[in-house]
Design an enzyme around this catalytic site. Structure first.
Site, mmCIF file in Angstrom:
data_model
loop_
_atom_site.group_PDB
_atom_site.id
_atom_site.type_symbol
_atom_site.label_atom_id
_atom_site.label_comp_id
_atom_site.label_asym_id
_atom_site.label_seq_id
_atom_site.Cartn_x
_atom_site.Cartn_y
_atom_site.Cartn_z
ATOM 1 N N THR A 10 43.957 -6.500 4.764
ATOM 2 C CA THR A 10 43.717 -7.190 3.484
ATOM 3 C C THR A 10 44.651 -6.660 2.399
ATOM 4 O O THR A 10 45.359 -7.418 1.734
ATOM 5 C CB THR A 10 42.246 -6.980 3.049
ATOM 6 O OG1 THR A 10 41.410 -7.458 4.095
ATOM 7 C CG2 THR A 10 41.930 -7.739 1.785
ATOM 8 N N VAL A 11 44.668 -5.331 2.207
ATOM 9 C CA VAL A 11 45.462 -4.766 1.110
ATOM 10 C C VAL A 11 46.947 -4.745 1.475
ATOM 11 O O VAL A 11 47.814 -5.084 0.655
ATOM 12 C CB VAL A 11 44.954 -3.357 0.743
ATOM 13 C CG1 VAL A 11 45.814 -2.748 -0.360
ATOM 14 C CG2 VAL A 11 43.495 -3.420 0.298
ATOM 15 N N ILE A 119 41.892 -1.141 -11.648
ATOM 16 C CA ILE A 119 41.738 -0.596 -13.006
ATOM 17 C C ILE A 119 42.827 0.389 -13.429
ATOM 18 O O ILE A 119 43.193 0.452 -14.603
ATOM 19 C CB ILE A 119 40.364 0.123 -13.153
ATOM 20 C CG1 ILE A 119 39.220 -0.831 -12.858
ATOM 21 C CG2 ILE A 119 40.215 0.684 -14.557
ATOM 22 C CD1 ILE A 119 37.860 -0.153 -12.869
ATOM 23 N N GLU A 173 34.350 -2.614 3.325
ATOM 24 C CA GLU A 173 35.115 -1.836 4.307
ATOM 25 C C GLU A 173 34.939 -2.477 5.683
ATOM 26 O O GLU A 173 34.017 -3.270 5.899
ATOM 27 C CB GLU A 173 34.578 -0.399 4.363
ATOM 28 C CG GLU A 173 34.692 0.351 3.055
ATOM 29 C CD GLU A 173 36.126 0.494 2.583
ATOM 30 O OE1 GLU A 173 36.926 1.123 3.271
ATOM 31 O OE2 GLU A 173 36.457 -0.061 1.525
ATOM 32 N N LYS A 188 35.049 8.214 -3.955
ATOM 33 C CA LYS A 188 35.723 7.888 -5.229
ATOM 34 C C LYS A 188 35.259 8.817 -6.346
ATOM 35 O O LYS A 188 36.051 9.205 -7.219
ATOM 36 C CB LYS A 188 35.474 6.427 -5.578
ATOM 37 C CG LYS A 188 36.173 5.466 -4.615
ATOM 38 C CD LYS A 188 35.631 4.055 -4.755
ATOM 39 C CE LYS A 188 36.422 3.051 -3.934
ATOM 40 N NZ LYS A 188 35.772 1.731 -3.875
HETATM 41 N N1 HSE Z 1 35.025 -1.499 -0.062
HETATM 42 C C1 HSE Z 1 35.549 -1.061 -1.316
HETATM 43 C C2 HSE Z 1 34.691 -1.613 -2.445
HETATM 44 C C3 HSE Z 1 36.964 -1.529 -1.451
HETATM 45 O O1 HSE Z 1 33.902 -2.523 -2.170
HETATM 46 O O2 HSE Z 1 34.777 -1.143 -3.564
HETATM 47 C C4 HSE Z 1 37.711 -0.962 -2.624
HETATM 48 O O3 HSE Z 1 37.812 0.432 -2.559
#
Ligand code: HSE
Length: 386
Positions: A10-11, A119, A173, A188
């Site tokens: 995806t990314v 962001i 994910e 995160k």
């Molecule tokens: N699975 C992660 C989310 C993707 O939903 O935030 C982005 O880090």
């Protein structure tokens, strides 16, 4: 800049597409599992083809996971290749090792897309802490969970429906349990705390409870009392300890956090000069995430690196003694295990506890995995209970 791109999911595909309009960002080779041509690039299944190509000066890692990504990213940094990664799990688990590798070889390293998707939160945190002390961060760091909780609240959809939608939209994910169990948020939060407080937080010391047990009846209970449930990560730097934890949290429906919709994230810090600052935007999805990978590549072109000057010497463990009230809902056997003397009120099928240390509650939840728990706001007053 000549780039080796690791990953074309995806990314990765988003990075490739956005880079097409930036001739200075030339993706030379793509490392991917599948076969298939990609216009303008060599496709390989062999990472050494990128590592050993002297033309490639920069590696972009968007394959995710820790084991292989760590091997490739560390090898690239040690070989002096600049690295941009969006891999939060890797960064949370190997923060000091990655920083040390970049520092030793002089390679530049950036990871803005690892937290907050579009962001640029980490880049803002780095700038913020150059001038002031940061002692608190918190926020909504997972787009999938926010999307799910938001649609359950505003459209009265059920859990499985909204999970499927988040997956279809490319937010979740590969294994969505990393999202709904809160592990993605914890990674995160760990990275954010590391940057904000200049520490290396032992990521496994961050207690996590997720949203997998929430149901529509819980949402109705909260709505009727003027609350919205969000999955929040919180970290504080106190004089004697670091606190960091992830848990569903009720925010008042009038609070700005309650108005964060769909896959948006909201990340906030409190600094000694600025007070509280908030940063918002789409936290998941192909282009929002790829956007910050491209921003990092542009920063590399401008000679900017992630701060590798201060590699923390030892890991810190989270010690969570803040006390909060909690909503607990589970089957009668599980709830019977909660001490009657520590119940303050009943909310429909759930109970409200007296104020409990966060660490103690997470310990209890480990032994009661079917229970859904949500913390009340820090300033919650007992007389608000109905
Ligand atoms: N699975 C992660 C989310 C993707 O939903 O935030 C982005 O880090």
């Amino acid at each position: 800049m000549k780039i080796g791109l690791l990953g074309f999911g995806t990314v990765g595909e988003g990075v490739y597409q956005l880079a097409q309009t930036h001739p200075e960002l030339e993706i030379v080779t793509v490392f991917r599992r599948k076969d298939g041509e990609i216009p303008g690039c060599t496709v390989t299944h062999d990472f050494s083809q990128i590592l050993n190509d002297p033309e490639i000066d920069t590696v972009v890692e968007v394959i995710g996971g820790i084991e292989h990504a760590s091997e490739y990213v560390l090898a690239a940094l040690r070989a002096g290749k600049n690295v941009v990664t969006a891999n939060k799990a890797l960064l949370a688990a190997k923060y000091d090792e990655l920083l040390a590798a970049a520092k030793t070889s002089g390679a530049k390293f950036r990871a803005s897309a690892a937290v907050g998707g579009s962001i640029g939160w980490l880049a803002n945190l780095e700038r913020a802490k150059r001038i002031q002390e940061i002692d608190h961060i918190h926020g909504i760091f997972n787009g999938t969970c926010n999307y799910m909780l938001d649609l359950m609240t505003r459209q009265q959809l059920d859990y499985q429906q909204v999970l499927r939608q988040a997956q279809d939209l490319g937010y979740a994910e590969a294994d969505p349990s990393a999202d709904v169990d809160g592990l993605d948020t914890a990674a995160k939060l760990t990275i954010s705390a590391n940057i904000a407080f200049g520490i290396s937080l032992h990521h496994e010391s961050v207690p996590v409870s997720g949203i997998s047990q929430i149901n529509s009846a819980d949402i109705t209970t909260f709505t009727e009392r003027g609350y919205v449930c969000k999955l929040l990560g919180t970290a504080d730097k106190f004089a004697d300890r670091i606190e960091a934890y992830v848990q569903p949290t009720l925010v008042r429906s009038s609070d700005a956090t309650a108005a964060v919709h769909t896959n948006y994230n909201l990340a906030e810090f409190s600094g000694s000069a600025t007070g509280t600052q908030s940063f918002g935007g789409q936290g998941a999805g192909r282009y929002p995430t790829a956007y910050n990978v491209l921003q990092d590549l542009c920063d590399l072109l401008a000679g900017k690196s992630f701060h590798t000057d201060t590699v923390p010497q030892s890991e810190v463990t989270a010690e969570n003694s803040t006390q909060l009230h909690y909503y607990l809902r589970g089957d009668s056997t599980d709830l019977a295990d909660w001490p009657a003397a520590e119940i303050s009120a009943h909310w429909d099928q759930g109970i409200l506890t007296t104020a409990q240390p966060v660490a103690k509650m997470h310990q209890w939840l480990k032994a009661h995995r079917e229970v859904f728990a949500a913390a009340l706001p820090r300033d919650f007053q007992v007389h608000e209970m109905k």
